[in-house]
Design an enzyme around this catalytic site. Structure first.
Site, PDB file in Angstrom:
ATOM      1  N   ASP A   1       0.867  -1.176   0.000  1.00  0.00           N
ATOM      2  CA  ASP A   1       0.000   0.000   0.000  1.00  0.00           C
ATOM      3  C   ASP A   1       0.906   1.229   0.000  1.00  0.00           C
ATOM      4  OD1 ASP A   1      -1.761   2.061   0.456  1.00  0.00           O
ATOM      5  OD2 ASP A   1      -2.198   1.499   2.529  1.00  0.00           O
TER       6      ASP A   1
ATOM      7  N   ASP B   1     -10.395  -3.218  -1.690  1.00  0.00           N
ATOM      8  CA  ASP B   1      -9.264  -2.304  -1.558  1.00  0.00           C
ATOM      9  C   ASP B   1      -8.396  -2.772  -0.393  1.00  0.00           C
ATOM     10  OD1 ASP B   1      -7.652  -0.083  -1.908  1.00  0.00           O
ATOM     11  OD2 ASP B   1      -9.137   1.377  -1.225  1.00  0.00           O
TER      12      ASP B   1
ATOM     13  N   GLU C   1      -3.233  -5.506   0.055  1.00  0.00           N
ATOM     14  CA  GLU C   1      -1.839  -5.848  -0.267  1.00  0.00           C
ATOM     15  C   GLU C   1      -1.200  -6.844   0.711  1.00  0.00           C
ATOM     16  OE1 GLU C   1      -3.287  -2.721  -2.371  1.00  0.00           O
ATOM     17  OE2 GLU C   1      -3.067  -2.674  -0.192  1.00  0.00           O
TER      18      GLU C   1
ATOM     19  N   ARG D   1      -7.462  -3.771  -5.818  1.00  0.00           N
ATOM     20  CA  ARG D   1      -6.241  -2.971  -5.879  1.00  0.00           C
ATOM     21  C   ARG D   1      -5.000  -3.854  -5.943  1.00  0.00           C
ATOM     22  NH1 ARG D   1      -4.817   1.823  -1.607  1.00  0.00           N
ATOM     23  NH2 ARG D   1      -4.143   0.079  -0.306  1.00  0.00           N
TER      24      ARG D   1
ATOM     25  N   ASP E   1      -3.798   5.084  -5.848  1.00  0.00           N
ATOM     26  CA  ASP E   1      -4.081   6.404  -5.272  1.00  0.00           C
ATOM     27  C   ASP E   1      -3.142   7.456  -5.842  1.00  0.00           C
ATOM     28  OD1 ASP E   1      -5.959   5.017  -3.863  1.00  0.00           O
ATOM     29  OD2 ASP E   1      -4.793   4.915  -2.014  1.00  0.00           O
TER      30      ASP E   1
ATOM     31  N   ASP F   1       3.495 -34.924 -78.820  1.00  0.00           N
ATOM     32  CA  ASP F   1       4.186 -33.658 -78.633  1.00  0.00           C
ATOM     33  C   ASP F   1       4.163 -32.897 -79.952  1.00  0.00           C
ATOM     34  OD1 ASP F   1       5.726 -31.689 -77.472  1.00  0.00           O
ATOM     35  OD2 ASP F   1       7.563 -32.883 -77.353  1.00  0.00           O
TER      36      ASP F   1
ATOM     37  N   GLU G   1       1.049 -28.392 -81.968  1.00  0.00           N
ATOM     38  CA  GLU G   1       0.354 -27.091 -81.956  1.00  0.00           C
ATOM     39  C   GLU G   1      -0.235 -26.704 -83.321  1.00  0.00           C
ATOM     40  OE1 GLU G   1       2.472 -27.830 -78.561  1.00  0.00           O
ATOM     41  OE2 GLU G   1       3.417 -27.611 -80.526  1.00  0.00           O
TER      42      GLU G   1
ATOM     43  N   ASP H   1       7.721 -27.178 -71.769  1.00  0.00           N
ATOM     44  CA  ASP H   1       9.177 -27.182 -71.655  1.00  0.00           C
ATOM     45  C   ASP H   1       9.632 -26.055 -70.740  1.00  0.00           C
ATOM     46  OD1 ASP H   1       9.020 -29.256 -73.410  1.00  0.00           O
ATOM     47  OD2 ASP H   1       9.559 -28.090 -75.177  1.00  0.00           O
TER      48      ASP H   1
END
Length: 1816
Positions: free
Chosen positions: A243, A484, A487, A567, A583, A1379, A1382, A1486
């Site tokens: 305290d 309070d 402590e 407290r 306090d 392969d 395309e 690839d």
């Protein structure tokens, strides 16, 4: 014979002899020790000053006295630096090291011979260490022979351990002298190193020092710390509850907190250290940096807590000590109190005057002056005679009443000499702390005079306290309790009779506590309590009082939550109570120092914290009180409280018209507005341990400027408070962290960040700023929370840099106890992204009785006014209705860029989407000149607008609003629409004269089904090319409008089509924008998109899965082009999936095979441009991402079901010199035990690269293939389409092909010749000089090649015959790899480069941005005027069908494979188009051996999942360039989870197969491939589901977790199906991977443990031999033990991994067939069984049973994860009504149950059930 008894004399002599022997031995020991100490020579090397550890912490150090302690003496010119410090040879030696398991470490410590500091050193100690979790290490040092005091902690004692990494990763021990090194396991950084100073452990003096990694130390308490970050310059802080006044000294205060947090560096990584010890102690901080603990009792019991951020450390600390309570809602209101109002009348006057000024104000207190003579459980019946009715007086106005109780109980009589019954009852219960005799109550003096002190550690006392409180509460009604003086405080020193002279009251060493007398202002240390001597438990007094008071509050308030304020405190108090900072006084220092105090109690787990506003002691000036009221409005505990004898300081006391009252009301109203946010922060604190009041450093730890910011603070993440804390100041030096910030009051965005500014804050102003990215829930304020909780709610959205934000709301009744635990609450998650606010109810366990609504939404940082705003109500996940907000509900402040949405009336608890559609004028432009080199003249020549823009990439040439077509006629039926449109001839043509515009078009819209529609735009007068790819559209359209998910609107001028999702009102297609063009060789259409989330379009290398919409254009035209950014590659897939902001998804296919491109722009919008054909769109409605793919594959064809063996690992390379290389590789792989199913031969097996001709170097290949196939292996060979035409010898493939006229030729009107190209085949009789450049080699050595036209049925027959001849006459094979289709050519167009016919076909008027576009469409392929013939005889130009070549090549190859092998096999093709997946898989081409290709391969696979091609993968370790070791190893790990898992590299590069490196590489490859092979039954089942339902195999996270928008951007993780999460290491040197863990339960595949993380990113340790795999809770995964290949693994029993969900259930399935039969699904020759687990039972349901006997599987090992930690003792397998007991193996640590059912021989195609039970 009986035993002889000793006489009394004999017994006495024996006893004396024993005592003398013990004494002699003791003296000998002391003599020896003294002799050793006399000989002791301290080792004093050159110890740096900063690392000196004080050997003389007490007073009176001198050289002589220092050397008597065996320490080093070196005086300096500074007194704060130790002159006497420890040498290197003090301390203990570690002996008998043990490790009971991987997570624990134990040792015995023996004291080294050295002098003592304070005597009574303990010679032998025990050391225990345990890694209790991945983030918590505990180590404990204690006396193994004598029990010493240890803290009894009600929360910590109940914790369980759950580690997953060995303690050796974190803790190292040094033996001599004993020391510890604590490291961060992930980077081995030293965090806590005790090796630099000795351990001291005496009876009443314990010391340990540790070096720390940084000076960023926070915490330790309770004190007044003038700054939040500790000063490390030799500061000593005592810890012992007291305290005392918090006046800025270094003395100890009310609480006891030996905990600190250390921020290591800018990474944010932090750790905390908690010493569980309640004795008086001190902690010294020194510059090393280092910390020294000195405590005078108990043991050393340390917890080290690890976190990646400071906030995580707090979270871990609160897991340890207990997370905080949620205060009642009303406790967050403003509060008034003072000590000594004088009377209840004065209290009421205070209440009334503050009510009169309209102050928000919830709680009124009374201090001890309400009591009769300050006695607990009484009230003054004169001055406070109406106190019993006071609570009701407050309640009438919605306010609350709190009163105070102190622990000390008076011994005196009450007024009128009446007995004080509370004292009398306590005396009867022996409830008091006793004197040293343990019998006599200790007497002291507190407020009521002579007192006793309750011993709250005694159950008798607790019972008394609860009873007294219950009695008192019946007399004086109140709402909460303030305790309070605990402590414990005593106005006498120790007791009214003083304290005895003994070692407890006067220990050998007293820490530097206030007054340096142990019992100053408290009790004698030898007083007795139930837990022990007051010496040990003093600092636990407040803690024990809190625990007792909690029981009292529960008794009185029962189901109501109430509030406690204490407290004195100790770690763990926050679980029940709040705290105020004591306090203080009315001065400018105390207003400043309150902020570090609040921040520290946030660390300590007490978030309900605040200081006495305006100060407790002294008179408060108006300015001070005004500024304090401003900042105090943002204290979590917001109370104005002052002391006896000082002027009133409640706000109204300063006058109703004062600036203070106005300012107080202003900021309290803001507080009350934000209480829903503050309340939610307390929920987060309670559930996850988040801080409420938060240091700026916790959020911005990477910015070192924030490390010592302590005059500002945050509420949570999002609200920054900047108060004025100095007298007379209106400018505050404030730090603006690195984020977007908005002024809360003005709503304006700050234009600074990551810098200090001078913030102007005049008398009535406080700095309050919202962080960009925040969504704050709000509520209209009122004068109390009782009233405000009835008011409408709102949201304040503050957008961040990315125009995003997030937040949440917790809401309950505000008063009931344990609403979270009982589920009686409402929890919202809010998020904003791209103009959509999602208000999602994630828990709906509470309905507010006031029918609350969310009325207003304010959005800060909206850069432009919205076009519109809408609200969609979501019910049960479905978007039920959407409402467009009227303009009266929408306000936009252009100056502040704030959007206000008002009058929404959204019901609290419901889920909504609120959307605002923004317009950026420049982003509405559609490019009129997509070609390069636009200028104003060219632009205007096209009839377009030229207007430069300052915005990057925005087109300067753009279409007028009415550019396009207009509707001239429309017919609508129940199944669709037909619309005629005409070009707006006001504008000139498209600007491409070679491509004349088509002025009249026909639009056909067909409603094919409820979830699919088609719209087709064509020339009704001309038969234009249409894609000949057949699609599966329903025979009958959907004519019932109510069954369609969409509605279609046609806009007339300009013409456009709008497709609207009916459930949400979202426009998923809106082409009513300018720029629609339809000319002969250039067609363009644009559409607005529903959001910025677009996925798909290919084939090209994309750097992210989600497209970047910032003006990016992607070309599509099939090409022999290795993957590269913005380069069109092998396939064409004009399909995308769009995610809508409502989390719905849709897909769009443009069925067009001409060269094209797509451009994205931020509108968001998309523009298609194609150079031919028609526009033929198919729109798929989903509404989930997975359903989009399922519906798309229903349209284009489901993916092929590959042969089981093709899911095995595969090896290939281009560049095998001969068949021996393949044989050696096969041998080495077998010897290494690496699973491996398929071997390839690339074109090097061919003689001169001729299809169907074997090279002499590979003459033994057929025999090798036969041998390998005999051992369960499979063989795949390559075929290219191009056929040599230069052969001098008979070459059947060409001769027979030419005879059948199957090669592509010129149109007959131009020539009857073949269109010759050049590819791989060499001319006969040449020797290739590979040192020449490529073009020279092609010209000199490559043969002329012809290209089969695979559209023709005659070509398919020829191709099949050649494959059949090769199979039967050359070598067997199991699959075919095609392969170069395309089609690829090594010359451009044709040999000689001269294409016949119209040159515009090769160089069209508009050239999409293709790779090498300057060389035209003929680059690396055929002339575009080449003629092909469809199967129906229709002639088409290669210009139109070029991108279909690979598609046309695939089906004939697949048919030939099935025909010749009579097995399913697999075809792998390079070039693809929608529906190619029906017949083949695909590899990603690839690629290059570089790190970026790892993550890009994930993107590629996910895109091909969208495209309906499930069997995909990239060349593992890369095709081009040499692979590096680490990269290849990481790629092997990733590639083990490619559906198509093949390691393949190119010619002249180093080998990269798994046995080409070293044994470590081979072992890591074997291990990860064993995992793959284990999971093949699951992968095969996913392939079946793809084949039958169209589900994805490689699955983006967003497909499973679309409601979690975080997943929308994830592309470095992926799923196998719904259940297996793969998080690979993708970066060089990575040993940790940050991966996202979606919001489900997930188990670590390797450990079977629940990872315990959900909906967040996780830093996953990823050593070089590890890949992160997680199984989703609720899943059942079928598996088999792996073998060298699938031929053998398929014979193993079937295992199941059952990963239980949170509900304890799980589901899964298994598809099984012979693995290679043709169409086993269609022929019903398969097994399909489902598995389910629930309520401790696993069972199966056979859905289809058609297996041949040889293919049946028996059930093997079943692993059940997440079964809990209660021991399972019984498992029963029931089959055919017969129970079979099995032996359970239950790991309580991992919670894994293993059941081996192999011995029962149960077939999985028969029903079975497994149940398990615990012994509980």
């Amino acid at each position: 014979m009986g035993k002889r008894k000793f006489s009394g004399l004999e017994v006495l002599l024996i006893a004396l002899f024993t005592m003398m022997t013990v004494a002699a031995i003791t003296l000998i020991g002391l003599f020896v020790a003294a002799a050793l100490e006399d000989e002791f020579a301290p080792q004093c090397p050159n110890i740096p000053v900063a690392e000196r550890v004080d050997c003389f912490p007490d007073a009176g150090a001198s050289k002589l006295r220092c050397e008597q302690r065996g320490c080093c003496w070196s005086p300096m010119d500074e007194r704060n630096v130790p002159w006497c410090f420890f040498p290197k040879n003090h301390g203990y030696i570690a002996e008998s090291l043990e490790q009971p398991n991987a997570y624990e470490m134990k040792a015995r410590l023996k004291r080294m011979a050295s002098p003592s500091l304070f005597g009574a050193d303990i010679q032998e100690l025990a050391f225990d260490a345990e890694l209790q979790s991945n983030n918590r290490l505990r180590f404990k040092i204690y006396d193994p022979h004598h029990k010493r005091f240890e803290v009894r902690h009600e929360h910590i004692s109940n914790l369980n351990s759950d580690p997953s990494s060995p303690i050796s990763d974190t803790l190292e021990m040094t033996n001599k002298p004993f020391g510890l090194t604590v490291r961060r396991k992930e980077n081995k950084k030293i965090l806590f190193d005790t090796t630099f100073a000795p351990l001291v452990f005496a009876d009443q003096y314990l010391q340990l020092s540790a070096k720390l990694p940084s000076n960023n130390i926070y915490g330790l308490g309770e004190h007044v710390h003038r700054q939040y970050r500790h000063d490390m310059d030799w500061k000593t802080w005592p810890i012992f509850t007291r305290d005392a006044f918090p006046n800025g000294g270094t003395h100890n205060l009310y609480g006891h907190y030996p905990f600190f947090l250390c921020l290591e560096d800018e990474s944010g990584k932090s750790f905390g250290v908690f010493l569980m010890n309640s004795n008086a102690m001190e902690v010294t901080l020194q510059p090393a940096p280092a910390v020294t603990y000195r405590t005078i009792g108990g043991i050393l019991d340390f917890y080290i807590l690890f976190g990646d951020t400071p906030e995580q450390v707090v979270q871990e600390f609160l897991v340890l000590i207990g997370r905080p309570v949620i205060p009642p809602y009303w406790a967050l209101g403003f509060q008034l109190s003072r000590w000594d109002y004088g009377s209840l009348d004065e209290v009421k006057k205070t209440v009334e005057r503050n009510r009169a000024v309209g102050l928000p104000y919830d709680i009124q207190y009374t201090d001890i002056d309400y009591m009769e003579d300050k006695k607990d459980f009484t009230y003054d019946k004169t001055k406070f005679r109406e106190l019993p009715q006071f609570a009701e007086y407050l309640h009438e106005k919605g306010q609350r009443y709190i009163l105070i109780l102190d622990p000390a109980i008076a011994t005196s009589k009450r007024v009128g000499n009446a007995s004080y019954e509370s004292y009398d009852r306590g005396t009867k219960k022996n409830a008091w702390v006793m004197d040293a005799d343990g019998k006599t109550p200790l007497l002291g003096e507190v407020w009521p005079g002579e007192t006793v002190f309750p011993d709250y550690t005694s159950q008798d006392c607790i019972d008394w306290w609860v009873d007294e409180y219950e009695r008192f509460s019946r007399e004086i009604k109140h709402d909460a309790l303030w305790i309070d003086m605990n402590e414990v405080a005593n106005f006498k020193k120790g007791s009214i009779k003083g304290c005895a002279d003994n070692k407890l009251n006067y220990p050998p060493y007293t820490p530097k506590i206030l007054d340096e007398v142990m019992y100053s202002k408290t009790l004698c240390m030898d007083a007795k309590q139930a837990w022990g001597d007051h010496y040990d438990v003093h600092s636990l007094y407040g803690y024990s009082m809190v625990l007792a008071t909690e029981q009292a509050l529960q008794r009185v308030f029962r189901e109501n939550r109430t509030l406690m304020l204490t407290r004195s405190s100790f770690p763990g108090v926050g679980k029940y109570s709040g705290h105020w900072l004591g306090d203080n006084a009315a001065n400018w220092n105390d207003i400043k120092w309150a902020i570090p105090g609040m921040l520290e109690f946030g660390l300590f787990g007490v978030p309900y914290i605040g200081a006495d506003i305006c100060g407790f002691f002294d008179d408060s000036s108006e300015e001070l009180c005004r500024r304090w009221m401003q900042v105090g409005a943002f204290y979590p505990f917001s109370r104005n409280h002052n002391a006896q004898g000082y002027k009133p300081q409640d706000p109204a006391a300063y006058g109703p018209d004062s600036v203070l009252v106005a300012s107080s009301k202003r900021y309290l109203k803001i507080r009350y507005t934000l209480l829903p946010y503050l309340y939610t922060l307390f929920y987060k604190a309670h559930t996850t341990g988040d801080t409420v009041v938060r240091p700026v450093m916790h959020e911005f730890y990477s910015d070192s400027n924030t490390w010592n910011v302590d005059r500002q603070f945050l509420w949570g993440k999002h609200l920054l408070i900047t108060p004025v804390l100095d007298q007379g100041q209106v400018n505050v030096r404030a730090y603006i962290p690195d984020a977007v910030w908005y002024d809360y009051e003005t709503m304006e965005r700050l234009d600074t960040r990551k810098t200090f500014i001078d913030m102007f804050l005049p008398a009535d102003k406080l700095g309050v700023h919202i962080r960009g990215g925040a969504i704050l829930p709000t509520q209209k304020p009122d004068v109390t929370t009782t009233y405000s909780r009835r008011n409408p709610m709102g949201l304040t959205v503050a957008l961040d840099d990315n125009n995003q934000a997030a937040g949440e709301l917790f809401w309950d009744d505000g008063d009931s106890r344990e609403t979270v635990e009982n589920g009686h609450y409402l929890h919202y998650q809010f998020s904003v992204d791209r103009g959509v606010l999602t208000m999602k109810t994630v828990h709906a366990g509470y309905m507010d009785p006031h029918n609350l609504t969310i009325e207003n939404i304010t959005v800060l940082g909206v850069p432009h006014p919205p076009m519109s705003a809408s609200v969609t109500h979501v019910i049960n996940g479905m978007h039920e209705n959407s409402t467009i907000l009227p303009s009266s509900s929408i306000t936009y402040d252009s100056a502040k860029q704030v959007l206000f949405l008002r009058g929404l009336s959204l019901t609290l608890g419901e889920t909504y989407l609120v959307q605002w559609e923004l317009v950026v004028a420049d982003y509405q432009r559609f490019d009129c000149h997509p070609e390069e080199h636009a200028d104003e003249a060219k632009c205007k020549a096209r009839g377009c607008i030229w207007e430069p823009s300052i915005m990057e990439r925005v087109p300067w040439c753009f279409y007028p609003k009415d550019y396009g077509y207009a509707v001239t006629a429309a017919t609508e039926t129940t199944s669709g629409m037909t619309v005629d449109i005409t070009r707006n001839k006001r504008y000139r043509s498209s600007g491409r004269p070679e491509s004349p515009d088509i002025n009249t078009l026909r639009v056909e819209i067909r409603y094919h089904s409820g979830d699919m529609l088609q719209f087709k735009i064509s020339d009704p007068t001309t038969d234009r090319y249409e894609v000949p790819v057949p699609l599966s559209v329903p025979v009958t359209p959907e004519t019932d409008e109510t069954k369609r998910l969409y509605k279609v609107v046609v806009t007339k001028m300009p013409f456009g089509i709008q497709i609207i999702r009916k459930s949400t009102g979202t426009k998923i297609w809106d082409s009513s924008v300018p720029g629609f063009t339809f000319s002969d060789m250039f067609i363009q259409v644009s559409t607005r998109l529903s959001s910025e989330y677009v996925y798909g379009f290919g084939e090209s290398e994309h750097p992210t899965y989600k497209h970047d919409l910032n003006y990016h254009t992607w070309g599509m035209f099939s090409k022999d082009q290795p993957p590269g950014y913005k380069m069109n590659c092998y396939g064409v897939h004009p399909f995308y999936m769009g995610l809508e902001t409502t989390t719905d998804a849709h897909g769009v296919l443009l069925l067009n095979s001409n060269a094209m491109d797509v451009t994205f722009q931020p509108t968001p919008a998309l523009t298609y441009r194609t150079v031919g054909g028609i526009l033929d769109f198919y729109v798929i409605m989903g509404p989930t991402p997975e359903m989009v793919v399922q519906e798309y594959t229903a349209l284009i064809g489901r993916p092929v079901l590959p042969a089981y063996w093709s899911l095995g690992f595969q090896l290939c390379r281009y560049g095998y010199a001969n068949d021996k290389e393949i044989a050696d590789l096969y041998r080495d792989m077998r010897e290494a035990g690496i699973p491996y199913d398929v071997q390839y031969a690339d074109i090097d097996y061919m003689d001169r690269q001729l299809d169907f001709v074997l090279d002499p170097e590979f003459k033994n290949l057929p025999a090798l293939v036969d041998s390998m196939r005999g051992e369960g292996m499979r063989f795949i060979f390559i075929l290219d389409p191009a056929i040599s035409g230069n052969e001098t010898d008979y070459y059947p493939a060409f001769v027979r092909g030419q005879a059948a006229d199957i090669f592509i030729k010129w149109p007959k009107e131009l020539s009857d010749d073949i269109v010759w190209g050049k590819v791989w085949p060499d001319k006969p009789g040449v020797v290739v000089n590979e040192s020449l450049d490529w073009d020279s080699q092609v010209e000199l050595y490559r043969a002329y090649t012809a290209f089969p036209d695979f559209f023709r049925s005659s070509t398919a027959a020829w191709w099949s015959q050649e494959i059949q001849d090769f199979y039967w006459n050359i070598t067997k094979f199991d699959g075919i790899w095609i392969d170069m289709n395309e089609p690829a050519s090594f010359v451009h167009g044709t040999v000689g480069g001269k294409c016949l016919g119209n040159p515009l076909l090769d160089f069209p008027p508009y050239m999409p941005p293709l790779e090498s576009k300057h060389l035209g469409l003929i680059h690396k392929t055929l002339c575009m005027n080449s003629e092909q013939i469809l199967s129906n005889g229709k002639k088409v130009r290669h210009y139109d069908v070029h991108s279909l070549y690979g598609w046309s090549h695939t089906k004939p190859t697949y048919d030939a494979l099935l025909n010749v092998t009579a097995k399913r096999g697999i075809v792998v093709t390079r070039s693809t188009y929608p529906s190619s997946g029906k017949w083949a898989g695909h590899w990603l081409g690839d690629n290059t051996a570089s790190w970026d290709q790892l993550y890009k391969s994930i993107i590629g696979m996910m895109e091909f999942s969208l495209f309906g091609i499930s069997y995909t993968g990239a060349d593992i370790c890369g095709f081009f360039e040499d692979a590096k070791y680490e990269m290849c190893l990481r790629w092997m790990q990733l590639g083990a989870f490619y559906p198509y898992s093949r390691n393949h590299n190119g010619k002249n590069n180093r080998r990269q197969d798994p046995v080409a490196w070293n044994s470590t590489f081979a072992e890591a490859s074997r291990d990860v491939l064993n995992i793959r092979y284990t999971l093949l039954p699951y992968l095969y089942t996913l392939m079946f589901e793809a084949h039958t339902k169209g589900s994805t195999v490689v699955r983006p996270l967003l497909h499973e977790f679309v409601n979690d928008t975080t997943t929308w951007d994830i592309y470095k993780q992926f799923l196998w199906g719904p259940a297996l999460l793969i998080t690979p290491a993708l970066d060089e040197g990575a040993r940790h991977v940050v991966g996202y863990v979606p919001n489900e339960r997930w188990y670590d595949f390797h450990t079977a443990k629940d990872v315990g993380v959900r909906g967040e990113f996780l830093n996953m340790p990823t050593p070089l031999n590890h890949i992160n795999l997680h199984i989703r809770g609720g899943s059942i995964i079928p598996w088999q033990n792996p073998e060298n290949n699938t031929y053998y693994s398929r014979r193993n029993p079937l295992g199941l991994t059952v990963a239980l969900s949170d509900r304890g259930d799980a589901q899964g399935s298994l598809f099984w067939d012979d693995g290679e039969g043709i169409d086993t699904v269609g022929n019903k020759k398969y097994l399909l069984t489902s598995f389910s687990a629930a309520k401790n039972t696993l069972s199966n349901q056979v859905l289809h049973k058609g297996l041949a006997p040889a293919d049946r599987l028996i059930l093997g090992v079943v692993k059940i994860w997440g079964v809990g930690s209660v021991k399972i003792t019984e498992v029963i397998l029931t089959h055919a009504d017969t129970p079979h007991p099995l032996t359970p193996e239950h790991d309580l640590d991992t919670q894994e149950l293993i059941i081996d059912a192999t011995s029962v021989s149960v077939f999985v195609d028969e029903p079975f059930k497994i149940t398990w039970r615990t012994g509980a």
